[in-house]
Design a protein around this motif. Structure first.
Motif, PDB file in Angstrom:
ATOM      1  N   PRO A 100     -75.647 -67.417  -7.373  1.00 50.02           N
ATOM      2  CA  PRO A 100     -76.423 -66.266  -7.855  1.00 50.02           C
ATOM      3  C   PRO A 100     -77.225 -66.611  -9.105  1.00 50.02           C
ATOM      4  O   PRO A 100     -76.755 -67.337  -9.975  1.00 50.02           O
ATOM      5  CB  PRO A 100     -75.349 -65.220  -8.157  1.00 50.02           C
ATOM      6  N   LEU A 101     -78.439 -66.046  -9.193  1.00 48.51           N
ATOM      7  CA  LEU A 101     -79.288 -66.272 -10.364  1.00 48.51           C
ATOM      8  C   LEU A 101     -78.687 -65.600 -11.597  1.00 48.51           C
ATOM      9  O   LEU A 101     -78.706 -66.148 -12.697  1.00 48.51           O
ATOM     10  CB  LEU A 101     -80.696 -65.738 -10.095  1.00 48.51           C
ATOM     11  N   THR A 102     -78.158 -64.393 -11.425  1.00 49.56           N
ATOM     12  CA  THR A 102     -77.434 -63.689 -12.479  1.00 49.56           C
ATOM     13  C   THR A 102     -76.059 -63.335 -11.943  1.00 49.56           C
ATOM     14  O   THR A 102     -75.760 -63.595 -10.766  1.00 49.56           O
ATOM     15  CB  THR A 102     -78.177 -62.421 -12.928  1.00 49.56           C
ATOM     16  N   MET A 136     -79.289 -64.259  -4.623  1.00 48.14           N
ATOM     17  CA  MET A 136     -78.771 -65.591  -4.354  1.00 48.14           C
ATOM     18  C   MET A 136     -79.937 -66.562  -4.193  1.00 48.14           C
ATOM     19  O   MET A 136     -80.937 -66.274  -3.532  1.00 48.14           O
ATOM     20  CB  MET A 136     -77.921 -65.582  -3.088  1.00 48.14           C
ATOM     21  N   LEU A 137     -79.756 -67.732  -4.778  1.00 47.29           N
ATOM     22  CA  LEU A 137     -80.764 -68.783  -4.667  1.00 47.29           C
ATOM     23  C   LEU A 137     -80.164 -69.995  -3.957  1.00 47.29           C
ATOM     24  O   LEU A 137     -78.966 -70.265  -4.048  1.00 47.29           O
ATOM     25  CB  LEU A 137     -81.256 -69.216  -6.045  1.00 47.29           C
ATOM     26  N   SER A 138     -81.023 -70.714  -3.277  1.00 42.02           N
ATOM     27  CA  SER A 138     -80.664 -72.000  -2.681  1.00 42.02           C
ATOM     28  C   SER A 138     -81.443 -73.083  -3.404  1.00 42.02           C
ATOM     29  O   SER A 138     -82.664 -72.976  -3.569  1.00 42.02           O
ATOM     30  CB  SER A 138     -81.009 -72.024  -1.188  1.00 42.02           C
ATOM     31  N   THR A 183     -85.205 -71.717  -3.355  1.00 37.07           N
ATOM     32  CA  THR A 183     -85.549 -70.710  -2.355  1.00 37.07           C
ATOM     33  C   THR A 183     -84.722 -69.454  -2.573  1.00 37.07           C
ATOM     34  O   THR A 183     -83.527 -69.530  -2.879  1.00 37.07           O
ATOM     35  CB  THR A 183     -85.294 -71.247  -0.926  1.00 37.07           C
ATOM     36  N   ASP A 184     -85.359 -68.293  -2.410  1.00 37.31           N
ATOM     37  CA  ASP A 184     -84.672 -67.008  -2.433  1.00 37.31           C
ATOM     38  C   ASP A 184     -83.992 -66.824  -1.083  1.00 37.31           C
ATOM     39  O   ASP A 184     -84.651 -66.756  -0.044  1.00 37.31           O
ATOM     40  CB  ASP A 184     -85.663 -65.866  -2.690  1.00 37.31           C
ATOM     41  N   LEU A 185     -82.657 -66.770  -1.070  1.00 33.57           N
ATOM     42  CA  LEU A 185     -81.925 -66.697   0.191  1.00 33.57           C
ATOM     43  C   LEU A 185     -82.155 -65.382   0.926  1.00 33.57           C
ATOM     44  O   LEU A 185     -82.043 -65.327   2.159  1.00 33.57           O
ATOM     45  CB  LEU A 185     -80.420 -66.892  -0.062  1.00 33.57           C
ATOM     46  N   GLU A 190     -88.319 -66.877   0.474  1.00 32.73           N
ATOM     47  CA  GLU A 190     -89.486 -67.308  -0.302  1.00 32.73           C
ATOM     48  C   GLU A 190     -89.142 -68.560  -1.109  1.00 32.73           C
ATOM     49  O   GLU A 190     -88.117 -68.630  -1.775  1.00 32.73           O
ATOM     50  CB  GLU A 190     -89.917 -66.192  -1.246  1.00 32.73           C
ATOM     51  N   VAL A 191     -90.030 -69.551  -1.014  1.00 31.18           N
ATOM     52  CA  VAL A 191     -89.881 -70.750  -1.840  1.00 31.18           C
ATOM     53  C   VAL A 191     -90.419 -70.435  -3.223  1.00 31.18           C
ATOM     54  O   VAL A 191     -91.612 -70.183  -3.397  1.00 31.18           O
ATOM     55  CB  VAL A 191     -90.617 -71.949  -1.220  1.00 31.18           C
TER      56      VAL A 191
END
Length: 786
Positions: free
Chosen positions: A343-345, A350-352, A391-393, A397-398
């Motif tokens: 997670p970003l925060t 969630m980010l990949s 990437t935004d899971l 979006e990249v």
């Protein structure tokens, strides 16, 4: 009658000892051969040292578990061929020739064992040079009986029967055996199996390489104690595992009986037999990483919290290739891809994050299927470029595509703490140190790199450790990073700022006194005397005679008028560093302080400013004094130096130097302290250059500081303090710099080659490249015009 009873008892003890030895030999052989047994084949056999398998270690171990382990026999296959039966072969040779005979013998079956009996033996090790093979001299005859088998299990039965045969207790009895390793026998799996069965505290199992990486040696080490010290001995006769693997063929040697007396000949026989396979008693110890990459092409590791995966492939360390290694030590696990989901925060999206090794395209095009080769420097962090994709899971979006540097040896080096306290995850990239022949490790002296998440751009950006700390303080103070940086500069601690009066609590020995050429005016107060004024300014009343009075003042020194103006030579007090540990010093030669909190460098011919290092960069190193004490003590000499410095600033750095200032003071030890400072415009930023120098009777010290311009005097005050702290004890410095070995920068640009020319140092770093660019542009312009 008593003698006969004694003799019978000795015979019984010998029979019991022989029986125990046979049982030990049988047990060892059963376990060892079971551990080395074949498993079901899945790939074509490779005649090379070890064959690499595409299967991961987890899937392979799972299959081993299903099939009963490494020692499992192949699945039965219907065949019309009858098992072959070979007659035993009886041979004999001198013990001196035994090792060569066994090495050159070609058995009729790949599964073969030899029963060896040695009678009336003697042995000694001959002296050889350290880089020569071991050599031995033996006496005695060896009888060898060869037996051949159709399978490993059949050979195991036959060798156990041989171990049970009654033999002469005064002779040495060995079993020598050889068998092929199957295509599914992996080096690491064999090590794990042998370790489970044989590893003990007294006889630990280890694996060694030899013959330029083409030989593996599995052996139990023997722990001995001599004069209170423990040491490990290889190829001891108590080792139940003496197994060599070369060209995918195993060779083993087991002692069946243990004589009652210690006999080094046993060890000599072991050494002499196996030295034929280039096992010289020395080599490289192998860890589990080494063993895994001998015969695997890749490894996939998946971990949780956070969810992450790492794909490693087999790489080649060119260091070992240059050293002649052909198959074991040169291999290492090379990180090819890494993936993270987090997670970003704390409760955010969630980010990949995916990282992929950037390969050398030029190298790939030269030859198909080029192996990944890298020159790994021992003791350094081996970084390579990786393509990073964020990437935004949820949306797919990249968000970012960029390139970062990661360790190619240690996969899991990235952590995602909130470094600046803004609530967003950041990246800390560790810097493992390459250790030749072992897995890289992350050490404290190799600083990590940092990437901070920018909420405005929604991307990661590289930051230095200094920038990370500035960002943390900015968040804590509710400021922008630019505002926090200016605040830090304004409030920077300046512990070595000079003061004109010693504090009431101060002790004279805790301060350095500097006396200037200027005279300070002081108005006499009620109760003053020249003695008390001297105490106030100098810390002692004994300097009252340096205080001057006006010509019309009373001549009696004991009579001062209230309101009278007296003139006191300018004096400065610099408090010594209370946390000093002695700084830089050479016994009997010199000492100079190096305060904590600054980037210190040895002063040599180079003075390159490094913008990403600590703000205050200070160079110092005392050397032999080539010109004598106080060369600028006379006013005219100091004025000549100032004129020369001004000339250099104008000719070498036209239009770039500003605020050039000079300083000359006198110290209580009789030495003068000289200095100059200026600001230099690089075209992108303003730098401060500071140089102070002091000449003792035998040695001199020059201290130089460089930093980006700040609204404080920390750099000039610290450099002044360090130069003033220099103490000359008279001995030769012996540090290798400054005594003509490396010319000082700009030595040929002015009349003082024993000092560094800071104007030339600035010009070399910032103007030469600009001049070359202008010259290159002019040449290109001329070409286009033609």
């Amino acid at each position: 009658m008593v003698k006969k009873v004694k003799k019978d008892a000795n015979k019984r003890r010998q029979r019991n000892l022989k029986s125990e030895s046979c049982i030990m030999g049988i047990t060892a052989l059963c376990l060892l051969l079971a551990a080395c047994g074949t498993s079901s084949g899945r790939a074509e056999e490779n005649p090379d040292v070890w064959e690499a398998s595409d299967d991961g270690v987890d899937s392979y171990m799972g299959k081993l578990s299903e099939e009963g382990g490494i020692g499992a026999e192949p699945q039965s296959i219907e065949t019309k061929e009858e098992p072959k039966v070979w007659p035993a072969e009886h041979e004999s040779c001198e013990v001196q020739e035994l090792s060569g005979y066994l090495y050159e013998y070609t058995p009729v079956s790949p599964y073969a064992g030899a029963e060896i009996t040695i009678r009336d033996y003697e042995g000694e090790q001959l002296e050889t040079d350290w880089d020569e093979p071991s050599a031995f001299r033996f006496l005695g005859e060896a009888e060898v009986t060869w037996r051949f088998y159709n399978s490993l299990s059949e050979m195991e039965t036959g060798l156990n029967e041989a171990a049970m045969r009654v033999t002469d207790g005064e002779s040495l009895h060995f079993l020598y055996y050889t068998f092929p390793m199957t295509k599914d026998d992996h080096a690491l799996d064999l090590y794990h199996t042998l370790k489970r069965k044989f590893d003990t505290k007294e006889h630990s199992l280890s694996v060694w390489s030899g013959d330029s990486g083409k030989l593996l040696h599995y052996i139990q080490e023997t722990m001995d104690e001599e004069e209170g010290y423990e040491f490990s001995c290889l190829q001891g006769r108590n080792s139940r595992v003496n197994l060599y693997v070369k060209d995918r063929t195993a060779y083993g040697l087991t002692l069946l009986n243990v004589p009652s007396e210690d006999d080094e000949t046993l060890e000599y026989v072991f050494n002499d037999v196996f030295r034929r396979y280039d096992a010289q008693g020395f080599g490289f110890g192998l860890d589990e990483e080494n063993l895994y990459w001998i015969d695997h092409e890749e490894r996939l590791t998946e971990l949780e919290n956070p969810k992450r995966s790492f794909l490693e492939v087999r790489g080649i360390d060119e260091n070992w290739e240059y050293a002649g290694d052909e198959g074991i030590m040169r291999y290492f696990g090379l990180l090819a891809e890494a993936g993270y989901e987090l997670p970003l925060t704390e409760d955010g999206r969630m980010l990949s994050l995916h990282f992929s090794l950037v390969k050398d395209d030029e190298k790939e095009t030269q030859e198909e299927n080029t192996e990944l080769r890298y020159y790994l420097l021992n003791g350094y962090c081996m970084d390579e470029p990786y393509d990073m994709t964020v990437t935004d899971l949820e949306t797919g979006e990249v968000m970012q595509e960029s390139r970062v540097s990661l360790s190619i040896e240690l996969p899991d080096t990235i952590t995602y703490p909130d470094l600046n306290g803004d609530g967003y995850m950041d990246m800390r990239v560790g810097a493992p140190v390459h250790v030749s022949g072992a897995k890289a490790v992350e050490e404290f002296y190799s600083p990590p790199s940092y990437l901070l998440w920018n909420p405005q751009t929604e991307q990661f950006a590289y930051k230095t450790e200094k920038e990370v700390e500035n960002s943390r303080q900015a968040v804590a103070n509710g400021l922008t990073e630019e505002e926090q940086e200016e605040k830090t500069k304004r409030e920077r601690r300046d512990p070595f700022a000079p003061i004109h009066e010693m504090p009431e609590w101060g002790e004279p020995e805790d301060f350095i006194n500097l006396t200037g050429d200027k005279m300070l005016e002081y108005e006499v107060q009620e109760g003053d005397s020249l003695w008390r004024i001297s105490e106030r300014f100098y810390g002692t009343g004994y300097r009252w005679m340096t205080i001057a009075r006006a010509e019309d003042a009373p001549k009696d020194p004991n009579y001062l008028l209230i309101g009278e103006t007296v003139f006191v030579p300018e004096i400065f007090y610099i408090r010594k560093d209370p946390s000093s540990r002695g700084g830089l010093r050479s016994e009997g030669s010199f000492q100079i302080e190096q305060p904590y909190g600054f980037a210190h460098y040895f002063l040599n011919g180079d003075l390159t400013y490094v913008p990403w290092e600590e703000e205050n960069q200070i160079h110092s190193l005392p050397i032999t004094n080539p010109v004598g004490e106080n060369p600028f003590h006379e006013s005219e000499n100091w004025e000549v130096f100032q004129a020369e410095a001004i000339r250099c600033s104008e000719e070498l750095c036209p239009g770039r130097v500003s605020n050039l200032a000079f300083e000359k003071t006198h110290m209580e030890d009789g030495c003068d302290l000289y200095g100059y400072a200026f600001e230099y415009d690089t075209g992108e930023e303003i730098l401060e250059y500071v140089d102070y120098f002091k000449f003792g009777p035998n040695n001199m010290s020059e201290v130089i500081g460089v930093r980006e311009q700040e609204p404080n005097t920390v750099l000039v005050n610290t450099v002044r303090y360090m130069a003033a702290s220099f103490t000359d004890y008279g001995g030769e410095p012996g540090m290798g710099w400054g005594d003509g070995t490396i010319p000082n920068v700009g030595a040929d640009q002015w009349e003082y080659p024993y000092l560094h020319n800071l104007f030339e140092a600035a010009r070399e770093q910032f103007q030469v490249s600009d001049d070359d660019a202008e010259k290159s542009g002019s040449e290109n312009l001329n070409i286009r015009e033609e």
